[in-house]
Design an enzyme around this catalytic site. Sequence first.
Site, PDB file in Angstrom:
ATOM      1  N   ASP A 186       4.094  -3.506   9.763  1.00  0.00           N
ATOM      2  CA  ASP A 186       4.182  -2.146   9.253  1.00  0.00           C
ATOM      3  C   ASP A 186       2.893  -1.401   9.599  1.00  0.00           C
ATOM      4  O   ASP A 186       1.842  -2.004   9.822  1.00  0.00           O
ATOM      5  CB  ASP A 186       4.409  -2.138   7.744  1.00  0.00           C
ATOM      6  CG  ASP A 186       3.288  -2.801   6.964  1.00  0.00           C
ATOM      7  OD1 ASP A 186       2.899  -3.922   7.339  1.00  0.00           O
ATOM      8  OD2 ASP A 186       2.780  -2.199   5.987  1.00  0.00           O
ATOM      9  N   GLU A 213       2.256  -4.643   4.235  1.00  0.00           N
ATOM     10  CA  GLU A 213       0.839  -4.926   3.971  1.00  0.00           C
ATOM     11  C   GLU A 213       0.075  -3.667   3.618  1.00  0.00           C
ATOM     12  O   GLU A 213      -0.822  -3.677   2.763  1.00  0.00           O
ATOM     13  CB  GLU A 213       0.213  -5.598   5.201  1.00  0.00           C
ATOM     14  CG  GLU A 213      -1.214  -6.117   4.972  1.00  0.00           C
ATOM     15  CD  GLU A 213      -2.290  -5.068   5.250  1.00  0.00           C
ATOM     16  OE1 GLU A 213      -3.465  -5.312   4.905  1.00  0.00           O
ATOM     17  OE2 GLU A 213      -1.960  -3.992   5.811  1.00  0.00           O
ATOM     18  N   ASP A 245      -5.742 -14.308   8.918  1.00  0.00           N
ATOM     19  CA  ASP A 245      -5.131 -12.983   8.935  1.00  0.00           C
ATOM     20  C   ASP A 245      -6.043 -12.031   9.701  1.00  0.00           C
ATOM     21  O   ASP A 245      -7.104 -12.418  10.196  1.00  0.00           O
ATOM     22  CB  ASP A 245      -4.939 -12.499   7.487  1.00  0.00           C
ATOM     23  CG  ASP A 245      -4.000 -11.303   7.371  1.00  0.00           C
ATOM     24  OD1 ASP A 245      -3.353 -10.937   8.375  1.00  0.00           O
ATOM     25  OD2 ASP A 245      -3.920 -10.726   6.275  1.00  0.00           O
ATOM     26  N   HIS A 301      -6.814   3.598  11.003  1.00  0.00           N
ATOM     27  CA  HIS A 301      -5.891   4.386  10.189  1.00  0.00           C
ATOM     28  C   HIS A 301      -6.007   5.865  10.530  1.00  0.00           C
ATOM     29  O   HIS A 301      -5.465   6.713   9.820  1.00  0.00           O
ATOM     30  CB  HIS A 301      -6.175   4.182   8.694  1.00  0.00           C
ATOM     31  CG  HIS A 301      -5.624   2.911   8.153  1.00  0.00           C
ATOM     32  ND1 HIS A 301      -5.560   2.640   6.800  1.00  0.00           N
ATOM     33  CD2 HIS A 301      -5.107   1.818   8.766  1.00  0.00           C
ATOM     34  CE1 HIS A 301      -5.041   1.448   6.608  1.00  0.00           C
ATOM     35  NE2 HIS A 301      -4.753   0.925   7.786  1.00  0.00           N
TER      36      HIS A 301
END
Length: 491
Positions: free
Chosen positions: A123, A190, A217, A459
């Site tokens: 996602d 997430e 991760d 982001h």
Amino acid sequence: MTKRKLAFFILSGLILLFLIVTGFNTFTVRSKQPSPHPAKMTINQDEAVQHLSKAITFKTVSYQDRSKFDFKEFDRFITFLQESFPEVHQKLSFEKVNGYALVYKWKGSDASKNPIGLTSHYDVVPVLKGTEANWKQDPFSGAVVDGRIWGRGTLDDKIGVTGILQAVDYLLKEGYEPDRDMYFMFGFDEEIGGDEGASKIVDALKARGITFEYVLDEGGAIVEKMVPGVTQPVGVVGISEKGSATAELSIEGSGGHSSQPKDHTNIGRIASAIAKLEDTQFKGDLRGPGEDMFEFVAPEMSFGMKYVFANKAIFKPVIEKILLGQPASAALIRTTIAPTIFQAGEQYNALPEKASAIINLRIMPGDSLNEVKRFIEDTIEDDDIKVTVTGSEASKVSSVNSWQFKSIQQAARNVYRDAVIAPYLMFAGSDARQYDPVAKNTYRFLPVQITSEDLNRMHGTNEHVSIENYINAIKFYVEVIREGNKGKSVE
């Protein structure tokens, strides 16, 4: 001999002894970096780039309002993975947990060994409204331009999904067989906490009694010019992540007309409380993951910096003062306070009967929510202000001296031979914390070499990754699978 001369000789002797001891500490510092042993491999670059490029085109966007999820896009993405990696889906077991969380299991030859898990998420965050025109390439185009792949997810974190599957596909074609079971787990929410993705995967694994040696991760990356005194890029592997809490400060009392205010209004008292918190701050303390980071980095520093950190028992107050001077380094050694929302008043000439403020705190390992609440109450010294604190404490701190960490460090060095690989404390959140109950250790590392500007693109606007970085990420995942299967037994 006069007393003055005697004092001079004693002082000189003490200074000499100090220099001898601190100099010895400095010159005996040994590097904690393993020698690189890169394996020869040729990744099919055209195919790999095509896969990541296509993956970006699926708008698998996470929204805080889950009703906005377009699950048709998620379905299309899963179908794309099955069609793009047929051998992986043929030779590994594959299941969907809670509809959209994906789990692949590669069965190993030695059932006595605990498995290793590599995880990522597919996602992505939304593109901020009004910023679309600022993108050099459409954020969901997956355009390949000037040696770069563009779009949302190229760094966070479809690069991890396709990178891992590309590595597994490469190893399958090479005839590689793991000693231990390998799990590859991909969440789908997430970006909004992982409650329906990674959390549900963990529930399923826990029910089966599975314990991982470690889970790896996304997280820290290899960053250029990251540490003063170190010329090489520094790759940071998160061994813990700070907790995230919300503190609400609220007060209620008589309002009234603004022409006759009290000396201390509701707004003023909340503002005063925030000012006290910002002036006081939590105490900085170089400990835990922050201290571990400098243990690994110090041997690679220039002499002056190495001297200071090799003798940190002496210079610790100086080091902490320097680290507290910058927001990024201060966050490494203390719980942080960030007022983010202030609410009060509706009318310009009416005193509000209520006032409140929201503060975001990122909590250090070892600090508890109760301790944070007590600190706030003791600092603001206003019994009429109600303080509530909710959220999560820091994740557990994973080992830096274990073979598990060293295997990740070795894999990174095998690909990035000039990088300094060190542990660190991750400030943001990830799915890794969800795996704490089923893993001896959880680590966080995105195997790409980037700049501080690239970090802001994760982001933000113009997220992209170079083809070279992407190919190196695939190589890292190949290496980390190999390194994790070099005969380590259950501890």
